[in-house]
Design a protein around this motif. Structure first.
Motif, PDB file in Angstrom:
ATOM      1  N   THR A  25      24.254  -7.065 166.488  1.00  0.00           N
ATOM      2  CA  THR A  25      25.246  -6.035 166.694  1.00  0.00           C
ATOM      3  C   THR A  25      24.978  -4.871 165.612  1.00  0.00           C
ATOM      4  O   THR A  25      24.960  -5.142 164.604  1.00  0.00           O
ATOM      5  CB  THR A  25      26.585  -6.717 166.347  1.00  0.00           C
ATOM      6  N   SER A  40      27.044  -1.836 164.050  1.00  0.00           N
ATOM      7  CA  SER A  40      28.441  -1.476 164.012  1.00  0.00           C
ATOM      8  C   SER A  40      28.310  -0.191 163.169  1.00  0.00           C
ATOM      9  O   SER A  40      27.634   0.105 162.085  1.00  0.00           O
ATOM     10  CB  SER A  40      29.178  -2.385 163.347  1.00  0.00           C
ATOM     11  N   SER A  64      30.412  -0.391 168.152  1.00  0.00           N
ATOM     12  CA  SER A  64      29.386  -1.027 167.898  1.00  0.00           C
ATOM     13  C   SER A  64      28.712  -1.673 169.074  1.00  0.00           C
ATOM     14  O   SER A  64      29.398  -1.397 170.273  1.00  0.00           O
ATOM     15  CB  SER A  64      30.239  -2.616 167.346  1.00  0.00           C
ATOM     16  N   THR A 124      26.184  -4.600 170.909  1.00  0.00           N
ATOM     17  CA  THR A 124      25.639  -5.831 170.931  1.00  0.00           C
ATOM     18  C   THR A 124      24.223  -5.986 171.639  1.00  0.00           C
ATOM     19  O   THR A 124      24.361  -5.491 172.974  1.00  0.00           O
ATOM     20  CB  THR A 124      26.241  -6.987 171.070  1.00  0.00           C
TER      21      THR A 124
END
Length: 207
Positions: free
Chosen positions: A20, A22, A35, A37
């Motif tokens: 991920t 962010s 964010s 993923t």
């Protein structure tokens, strides 16, 4: 702005991995998506060994069947002429991707001769008990390991052939990513031909 995350392209079969990214504390900017993923999907596969690629021996799948005739002289190879080693990670035939093979006579009988002949360049063979290991220090081609497997041979004792027991040989290969193939099996039937007139022969009515 584009963010690039480098990944290592190895040859190890492994689970997919998530990471991920962010973003926080912008300066003179607004974050719309804070964010993201992403999944790294593994593209590696284990090798496959087939001891009779066209199933001409009558066995299906990855296996092979052959016969050794006592008194026939020559030992028999534990693989058919079309032994096949494949690997989805190999893109060109010259790629040196396989590092070893294990060939085991699982139920050796007294007097059995389980051995190997000449190996392709770069492959060495060793035997401990009833297991023969074929090894390449830096990796060898699929074709070279196919030839190495075919160079492993079997013959039964002339005096104690134990013809009632089919011999079973197990084979697998390992690639440079330490991925182990399926197990392929060869069944070897031992055939004893009795000369006419010898005790127990059909011509002598079993006497």
């Amino acid at each position: 702005k584009t963010i690039t995350i480098p990944i290592l392209n190895d040859f190890k079969v492994e689970n997919s991995e998530n990471y991920t990214i962010s973003l926080s504390s912008p300066s003179n900017a607004t974050i719309n998506t804070g964010s993201v993923t992403t999944t790294i999907i593994d593209d590696d596969v284990a090798p496959v060994v087939d001891l009779d690629a066209n199933n001409s021996s009558g066995e299906t799948g990855y296996d092979y069947r052959t016969t050794y005739t006592v008194g026939g002289g020559l030992a028999v190879s534990i693989g058919d002429t079309d032994v096949s080693v494949t690997d989805g990670n190999v893109t060109v035939p010259s790629q040196q991707h396989i590092k070893s093979a294990t060939v085991e006579l699982t139920n050796a009988q007294t007097g059995d001769v389980f051995t190997y002949g000449s190996m392709p360049s770069g492959i060495t063979a060793s035997k401990v008990g009833n297991t023969i290991t074929l090894t390449s220090a830096t990796g060898s081609t699929l074709a070279d390991f196919e030839a190495a497997i075919k160079a492993v041979t079997f013959k039964a004792s002339e005096t104690t052939p134990n013809a009632t027991v089919d011999r079973i040989v197990k084979v697998n290969v390992t690639d440079i990513g330490d991925n182990v193939s399926n197990n392929a099996f060869t069944t070897i039937t031992v055939n004893v031909i009795q000369a006419p007139g010898t005790p127990g022969s059909p011509v002598n009515n079993g006497d």
